[in-house]
Design a protein around this motif. Structure first.
Motif, PDB file in Angstrom:
ATOM      1  N   GLY A   1       0.569  -1.258   0.006  1.00  0.00           N
ATOM      2  CA  GLY A   1      -0.127  -0.048   0.035  1.00  0.00           C
ATOM      3  C   GLY A   1       0.789   1.104  -0.078  1.00  0.00           C
ATOM      4  N   PRO A   2       1.571   1.570  -1.214  1.00  0.00           N
ATOM      5  CA  PRO A   2       2.413   2.709  -1.253  1.00  0.00           C
ATOM      6  C   PRO A   2       1.587   4.156  -0.964  1.00  0.00           C
ATOM      7  N   ARG A   3       2.063   4.602   0.023  1.00  0.00           N
ATOM      8  CA  ARG A   3       1.373   6.171   0.300  1.00  0.00           C
ATOM      9  C   ARG A   3       1.979   7.279  -0.066  1.00  0.00           C
ATOM     10  N   TYR A   4       3.432   7.260  -0.009  1.00  0.00           N
ATOM     11  CA  TYR A   4       4.451   8.587  -0.511  1.00  0.00           C
ATOM     12  C   TYR A   4       5.519   8.054  -1.041  1.00  0.00           C
ATOM     13  N   PHE A   5       6.244   8.852  -2.037  1.00  0.00           N
ATOM     14  CA  PHE A   5       7.520   8.813  -2.589  1.00  0.00           C
ATOM     15  C   PHE A   5       8.028   9.606  -2.507  1.00  0.00           C
ATOM     16  N   GLU A   6       9.514   9.710  -2.145  1.00  0.00           N
ATOM     17  CA  GLU A   6      10.249  10.963  -1.872  1.00  0.00           C
ATOM     18  C   GLU A   6      11.789  10.411  -2.245  1.00  0.00           C
ATOM     19  N   PHE A   7      12.725  11.469  -3.270  1.00  0.00           N
ATOM     20  CA  PHE A   7      13.864  11.177  -3.407  1.00  0.00           C
ATOM     21  C   PHE A   7      14.723  11.752  -2.223  1.00  0.00           C
ATOM     22  N   HIS A   8      15.862  10.959  -2.325  1.00  0.00           N
ATOM     23  CA  HIS A   8      16.859  11.286  -1.446  1.00  0.00           C
ATOM     24  C   HIS A   8      17.592  12.508  -1.749  1.00  0.00           C
ATOM     25  N   PRO A   9      18.126  13.646  -1.051  1.00  0.00           N
ATOM     26  CA  PRO A   9      18.485  15.001  -1.223  1.00  0.00           C
ATOM     27  C   PRO A   9      19.875  14.876  -2.132  1.00  0.00           C
ATOM     28  N   THR A  10      20.497  13.781  -2.002  1.00  0.00           N
ATOM     29  CA  THR A  10      21.843  13.837  -2.813  1.00  0.00           C
ATOM     30  C   THR A  10      22.196  12.749  -3.667  1.00  0.00           C
ATOM     31  N   TYR A  11      21.506  11.466  -3.482  1.00  0.00           N
ATOM     32  CA  TYR A  11      21.741  10.434  -4.242  1.00  0.00           C
ATOM     33  C   TYR A  11      20.688  10.062  -5.070  1.00  0.00           C
ATOM     34  N   ASP A  12      20.637   9.418  -6.108  1.00  0.00           N
ATOM     35  CA  ASP A  12      19.919   8.944  -7.172  1.00  0.00           C
ATOM     36  C   ASP A  12      19.013   7.811  -6.714  1.00  0.00           C
ATOM     37  N   ILE A  13      18.486   7.806  -5.435  1.00  0.00           N
ATOM     38  CA  ILE A  13      17.645   6.991  -4.983  1.00  0.00           C
ATOM     39  C   ILE A  13      16.402   7.486  -4.460  1.00  0.00           C
ATOM     40  N   ALA A  14      15.459   6.783  -4.185  1.00  0.00           N
ATOM     41  CA  ALA A  14      14.199   7.122  -3.612  1.00  0.00           C
ATOM     42  C   ALA A  14      13.515   6.161  -2.638  1.00  0.00           C
ATOM     43  N   TYR A  15      12.616   6.715  -1.881  1.00  0.00           N
ATOM     44  CA  TYR A  15      12.069   5.753  -0.741  1.00  0.00           C
ATOM     45  C   TYR A  15      10.445   5.940  -0.976  1.00  0.00           C
ATOM     46  N   VAL A  16       9.800   4.653  -0.624  1.00  0.00           N
ATOM     47  CA  VAL A  16       8.345   4.486  -0.478  1.00  0.00           C
ATOM     48  C   VAL A  16       7.911   4.310   0.858  1.00  0.00           C
ATOM     49  N   VAL A  17       7.092   5.159   1.317  1.00  0.00           N
ATOM     50  CA  VAL A  17       6.195   4.897   2.595  1.00  0.00           C
ATOM     51  C   VAL A  17       5.174   4.198   2.225  1.00  0.00           C
ATOM     52  N   ASN A  18       5.026   2.707   2.867  1.00  0.00           N
ATOM     53  CA  ASN A  18       3.870   1.946   2.493  1.00  0.00           C
ATOM     54  C   ASN A  18       3.135   2.041   3.775  1.00  0.00           C
ATOM     55  N   GLU A  19       1.715   2.150   3.543  1.00  0.00           N
ATOM     56  CA  GLU A  19       0.720   2.230   4.665  1.00  0.00           C
ATOM     57  C   GLU A  19       0.320   1.041   5.138  1.00  0.00           C
ATOM     58  N   LEU A  20       0.039   0.128   4.241  1.00  0.00           N
ATOM     59  CA  LEU A  20      -0.905  -1.195   4.926  1.00  0.00           C
ATOM     60  C   LEU A  20       0.443  -2.075   5.501  1.00  0.00           C
ATOM     61  N   SER A  21       1.544  -2.359   5.048  1.00  0.00           N
ATOM     62  CA  SER A  21       2.638  -3.033   5.717  1.00  0.00           C
ATOM     63  C   SER A  21       3.430  -2.314   6.716  1.00  0.00           C
ATOM     64  N   SER A  22       3.102  -0.774   6.856  1.00  0.00           N
ATOM     65  CA  SER A  22       4.132   0.012   7.905  1.00  0.00           C
ATOM     66  C   SER A  22       5.469  -0.078   7.580  1.00  0.00           C
ATOM     67  N   THR A  23       5.951  -0.074   6.272  1.00  0.00           N
ATOM     68  CA  THR A  23       7.225  -0.225   5.900  1.00  0.00           C
ATOM     69  C   THR A  23       7.646   0.926   5.071  1.00  0.00           C
ATOM     70  N   VAL A  24       9.070   1.121   4.815  1.00  0.00           N
ATOM     71  CA  VAL A  24       9.688   2.006   4.020  1.00  0.00           C
ATOM     72  C   VAL A  24      10.489   1.175   3.180  1.00  0.00           C
TER      73      VAL A  24
END
Length: 126
Positions: free
Chosen positions: A92-115
């Protein structure tokens, strides 16, 4: 115009006193929340600003769209990727955000409570 629900109305579990019940992630509620596309955000790539990443809680994936900066509009969907850990359970992805320096991103998952950190195809060069 892109309509992820294809013109269908939103349906969600009812609360006792009205509204949508997001505090109970039981199997029934999760199934209902994932019956249709359910987008939560649109995040443009930080380098060129023409790839729009859209977490779709309903379909449990991250959609990639081409964003036409001159027209100010989404032109088409060209890719999608898993939103989380691919355990077989909904993330259940809720939000998507890029790292401020590197070419990577993170996903905040609502249903599994994971990143999670999705594998990105880099469409730009730093």
């Amino acid at each position: 115009m892109y309509d992820p629900k294809g013109g269908k109305a939103m349906v969600a579990a009812a609360k006792k006193n009205g509204g949508v019940n997001h505090s109970h992630n039981d199997e029934s509620t999760i199934k209902q929340r994932q019956a249709d596309p359910h987008s939560h955000a649109l995040v443009l790539d930080p380098h060129v600003g023409c790839v729009a990443y859209v977490p779709d809680l309903g379909k449990d994936l991250i959609r990639e769209f081409y964003y036409d900066r001159e027209a100010g509009a989404i032109s088409f969907e060209f890719n999608f990727m898993p939103s989380g850990l691919s355990t077989g359970m909904p993330d259940g992805p809720r939000y998507f955000e890029f790292h401020p320096t590197y070419d990577i991103a993170y996903v905040v998952n609502e249903l599994s409570s994971t990143v999670s950190k999705p594998k990105l195809f880099v469409y730009w060069t730093s």
